[in-house]
Design a protein around this motif. Structure first.
Motif, PDB file in Angstrom:
ATOM      1  N   VAL A 135       0.859  -1.191   0.000  1.00 54.43           N
ATOM      2  CA  VAL A 135       0.000   0.000   0.000  1.00 54.43           C
ATOM      3  C   VAL A 135       0.891   1.236   0.000  1.00 54.43           C
ATOM      4  O   VAL A 135       1.771   1.376   0.868  1.00 54.43           O
ATOM      5  CB  VAL A 135      -0.921   0.004   1.231  1.00 54.43           C
ATOM      6  CG1 VAL A 135      -1.809   1.246   1.223  1.00 54.43           C
ATOM      7  CG2 VAL A 135      -1.766  -1.258   1.261  1.00 54.43           C
ATOM      8  N   PRO A 136       0.739   2.115  -0.978  1.00 50.13           N
ATOM      9  CA  PRO A 136       1.592   3.320  -1.009  1.00 50.13           C
ATOM     10  C   PRO A 136       1.274   4.244   0.152  1.00 50.13           C
ATOM     11  O   PRO A 136       0.125   4.601   0.402  1.00 50.13           O
ATOM     12  CB  PRO A 136       1.242   3.972  -2.352  1.00 50.13           C
ATOM     13  CG  PRO A 136      -0.105   3.454  -2.695  1.00 50.13           C
ATOM     14  CD  PRO A 136      -0.213   2.081  -2.111  1.00 50.13           C
ATOM     15  N   VAL A 137       2.304   4.596   0.871  1.00 52.77           N
ATOM     16  CA  VAL A 137       2.154   5.483   2.025  1.00 52.77           C
ATOM     17  C   VAL A 137       3.116   6.644   1.876  1.00 52.77           C
ATOM     18  O   VAL A 137       4.044   6.611   1.050  1.00 52.77           O
ATOM     19  CB  VAL A 137       2.414   4.728   3.346  1.00 52.77           C
ATOM     20  CG1 VAL A 137       1.365   3.668   3.581  1.00 52.77           C
ATOM     21  CG2 VAL A 137       3.819   4.134   3.357  1.00 52.77           C
ATOM     22  N   SER A 138       2.883   7.664   2.671  1.00 50.14           N
ATOM     23  CA  SER A 138       3.724   8.854   2.678  1.00 50.14           C
ATOM     24  C   SER A 138       4.183   9.116   4.097  1.00 50.14           C
ATOM     25  O   SER A 138       3.375   9.028   5.041  1.00 50.14           O
ATOM     26  CB  SER A 138       2.953  10.056   2.125  1.00 50.14           C
ATOM     27  OG  SER A 138       3.727  11.237   2.245  1.00 50.14           O
ATOM     28  N   VAL A 139       5.484   9.405   4.253  1.00 45.83           N
ATOM     29  CA  VAL A 139       6.073   9.708   5.557  1.00 45.83           C
ATOM     30  C   VAL A 139       6.489  11.173   5.535  1.00 45.83           C
ATOM     31  O   VAL A 139       7.282  11.591   4.692  1.00 45.83           O
ATOM     32  CB  VAL A 139       7.286   8.796   5.852  1.00 45.83           C
ATOM     33  CG1 VAL A 139       7.867   9.145   7.214  1.00 45.83           C
ATOM     34  CG2 VAL A 139       6.895   7.337   5.774  1.00 45.83           C
ATOM     35  N   ASP A 140       5.930  11.953   6.448  1.00 52.08           N
ATOM     36  CA  ASP A 140       6.211  13.390   6.437  1.00 52.08           C
ATOM     37  C   ASP A 140       7.066  13.830   7.611  1.00 52.08           C
ATOM     38  O   ASP A 140       7.412  15.006   7.700  1.00 52.08           O
ATOM     39  CB  ASP A 140       4.887  14.165   6.451  1.00 52.08           C
ATOM     40  CG  ASP A 140       4.044  13.821   7.667  1.00 52.08           C
ATOM     41  OD1 ASP A 140       4.370  12.831   8.353  1.00 52.08           O
ATOM     42  OD2 ASP A 140       3.048  14.535   7.925  1.00 52.08           O
ATOM     43  N   ARG A 141       7.411  12.943   8.522  1.00 48.36           N
ATOM     44  CA  ARG A 141       8.241  13.317   9.664  1.00 48.36           C
ATOM     45  C   ARG A 141       9.355  12.283   9.840  1.00 48.36           C
ATOM     46  O   ARG A 141       9.232  11.133   9.405  1.00 48.36           O
ATOM     47  CB  ARG A 141       7.417  13.404  10.956  1.00 48.36           C
ATOM     48  CG  ARG A 141       6.400  14.538  10.948  1.00 48.36           C
ATOM     49  CD  ARG A 141       5.710  14.643  12.283  1.00 48.36           C
ATOM     50  NE  ARG A 141       4.721  15.696  12.309  1.00 48.36           N
ATOM     51  CZ  ARG A 141       4.003  16.017  13.391  1.00 48.36           C
ATOM     52  NH1 ARG A 141       4.178  15.338  14.522  1.00 48.36           N
ATOM     53  NH2 ARG A 141       3.138  16.998  13.330  1.00 48.36           N
ATOM     54  N   TYR A 142      10.389  12.729  10.491  1.00 43.89           N
ATOM     55  CA  TYR A 142      11.509  11.818  10.713  1.00 43.89           C
ATOM     56  C   TYR A 142      11.192  10.794  11.788  1.00 43.89           C
ATOM     57  O   TYR A 142      11.911   9.811  11.960  1.00 43.89           O
ATOM     58  CB  TYR A 142      12.765  12.615  11.087  1.00 43.89           C
ATOM     59  CG  TYR A 142      12.657  13.404  12.376  1.00 43.89           C
ATOM     60  CD1 TYR A 142      13.005  12.819  13.596  1.00 43.89           C
ATOM     61  CD2 TYR A 142      12.225  14.721  12.368  1.00 43.89           C
ATOM     62  CE1 TYR A 142      12.906  13.532  14.765  1.00 43.89           C
ATOM     63  CE2 TYR A 142      12.125  15.446  13.532  1.00 43.89           C
ATOM     64  CZ  TYR A 142      12.463  14.842  14.737  1.00 43.89           C
ATOM     65  OH  TYR A 142      12.369  15.546  15.899  1.00 43.89           O
ATOM     66  N   GLN A 143      10.097  11.021  12.575  1.00 45.25           N
ATOM     67  CA  GLN A 143       9.720  10.029  13.570  1.00 45.25           C
ATOM     68  C   GLN A 143       9.105   8.789  12.930  1.00 45.25           C
ATOM     69  O   GLN A 143       8.974   7.753  13.581  1.00 45.25           O
ATOM     70  CB  GLN A 143       8.718  10.603  14.581  1.00 45.25           C
ATOM     71  CG  GLN A 143       9.321  11.595  15.552  1.00 45.25           C
ATOM     72  CD  GLN A 143       9.252  13.009  15.010  1.00 45.25           C
ATOM     73  OE1 GLN A 143       8.914  13.208  13.851  1.00 45.25           O
ATOM     74  NE2 GLN A 143       9.593  13.987  15.842  1.00 45.25           N
ATOM     75  N   GLY A 144       8.692   8.910  11.651  1.00 45.71           N
ATOM     76  CA  GLY A 144       8.118   7.756  10.974  1.00 45.71           C
ATOM     77  C   GLY A 144       6.601   7.802  10.870  1.00 45.71           C
ATOM     78  O   GLY A 144       5.986   6.781  10.562  1.00 45.71           O
ATOM     79  N   ASP A 145       5.993   8.958  11.129  1.00 50.58           N
ATOM     80  CA  ASP A 145       4.534   9.072  10.992  1.00 50.58           C
ATOM     81  C   ASP A 145       4.171   8.954   9.518  1.00 50.58           C
ATOM     82  O   ASP A 145       4.690   9.688   8.677  1.00 50.58           O
ATOM     83  CB  ASP A 145       4.052  10.415  11.539  1.00 50.58           C
ATOM     84  CG  ASP A 145       4.342  10.537  13.030  1.00 50.58           C
ATOM     85  OD1 ASP A 145       4.524   9.481  13.673  1.00 50.58           O
ATOM     86  OD2 ASP A 145       4.404  11.671  13.525  1.00 50.58           O
ATOM     87  N   LYS A 146       3.309   8.037   9.196  1.00 52.63           N
ATOM     88  CA  LYS A 146       2.934   7.801   7.797  1.00 52.63           C
ATOM     89  C   LYS A 146       1.424   7.737   7.667  1.00 52.63           C
ATOM     90  O   LYS A 146       0.703   7.437   8.624  1.00 52.63           O
ATOM     91  CB  LYS A 146       3.567   6.503   7.291  1.00 52.63           C
ATOM     92  CG  LYS A 146       3.225   5.273   8.103  1.00 52.63           C
ATOM     93  CD  LYS A 146       3.989   4.061   7.587  1.00 52.63           C
ATOM     94  CE  LYS A 146       3.679   2.820   8.420  1.00 52.63           C
ATOM     95  NZ  LYS A 146       4.401   1.616   7.927  1.00 52.63           N
TER      96      LYS A 146
END
Length: 315
Positions: A182-193
């Motif tokens: 499933v394509p996901v997007s990570v916007d923070r370096y903590q790994g929130d996707k």
């Protein structure tokens, strides 16, 4: 005056009974006061004491005159007579007239309000949903048997399966189609996707089947506008054709020219037939009329001969 009354002392004996106890107490008070006034403490003579007792006896006699046996009879309180209440005969008519002239919404508050009864007060748990009553048929049915085994049941022993689960699982993994990630997007370096499809970063609506297709209502509206424009153009064209100028053909032009020349010859012959001497008014008017007709015909003939293309306007 009764015999039991002691004129000397002015007091009423204890065995003397009167109907009014307040009157007896007043009597004794006046008697004692009279005796005190008639005493000889201040050096009064016997004649003065006698006159004082006479005054006291006169006062007590006046009090006895007010007492009467009729006062002991209980009297019924007299109630004033009150006639029946006046009610106008026109009261229903007046109410009906006011009701007709008054609108239902022009009142202080709703026109008709249902007032709840004091007996129907709010009770505890009255607004909670109530379960339907259990029917008799349901009460007679036996409860369903639970799928859980009873404590006295014994499992079947000695049954073995011939299936090789290891080989089966390995074959399913080898022959199975791998799942697409499933394509996901990570916007923070903590790994929130989060999902990339619903993030707005991917053109999602470009992949829709009906993307770029004109909606049906727009097509229908364009067709209606096109039909209306065609009808309007046809109406304008028809109106212009009706009001357009008609061109005379060569044959019609020649026929018109010949007709004008014949008319001029007839008018000219009538003009030549006039008398030489014109001495009356009718002769003068006839001569002037013929001259005007000849001039008009000559002008029309010259105009038609000069212009080969002639248009006639439709009125």
């Amino acid at each position: 005056m009764p015999e039991e009354f002691n004129v000397r002392t002015g007091a009423i004996p204890s065995d003397f009974k009167l109907g009014n106890s307040d009157l007896i107490s007043k009597w004794n008070t006046i008697a004692k006061k009279g005796l005190q006034e008639g005493s000889n403490e201040n050096g009064d003579t016997s004649e003065q004491r006698a006159s004082g007792r006479d005054v006291t006896v006169g006062k007590m006699a006046a009090l006895l005159v007010e007492e009467s046996i009729y006062n002991l009879i209980p009297q019924v309180p007299h109630k004033p007579f009150k006639g029946p209440r006046y009610i106008s005969k026109l009261n229903p008519y007046v109410k009906h007239t006011i009701q007709q002239s008054k609108s239902q919404w022009k009142t202080m508050g709703p026109a008709k309000v249902h007032v709840p009864s004091p007996k129907d007060f709010l009770q505890k748990h009255s607004k909670e949903p109530k379960l339907p009553k259990r029917k008799k048929d349901q009460a007679g049915k036996k409860p369903l048997k639970l799928s859980v085994p009873h404590r006295t049941d014994h499992p079947v022993m000695g049954v073995r399966s011939q299936k090789n689960f290891i080989n089966t699982n390995a074959a399913n993994v080898i022959m199975g189609v791998p799942k697409k990630p499933v394509p996901v997007s990570v916007d923070r370096y903590q790994g929130d996707k989060f999902l990339l499809e619903t993030s707005g970063l991917v053109p999602r609506y470009l992949k829709k089947k009906d993307y770029g297709v004109t909606p049906e209502y727009v097509i229908r509206r364009n067709e209606e506008a096109k039909r209306a424009q065609e009808a309007y153009d046809a109406y304008v064209k028809k109106t212009l054709q009706e009001r357009a100028m008609k061109r005379l053909s060569d044959e019609e032009r020649e026929e018109l020219l010949e007709g004008l020349k014949k008319n001029w010859e007839q008018v000219h012959q009538a003009f030549q037939s006039l008398s030489v001497e014109i001495d009356t008014l009718p002769k003068k008017l006839n001569k002037e009329r013929l001259e005007l007709q000849m001039k008009q015909l000559e002008h029309d003939i010259n105009t038609i001969e000069k212009h080969k293309v002639i248009y006639i306007a439709n009125k």
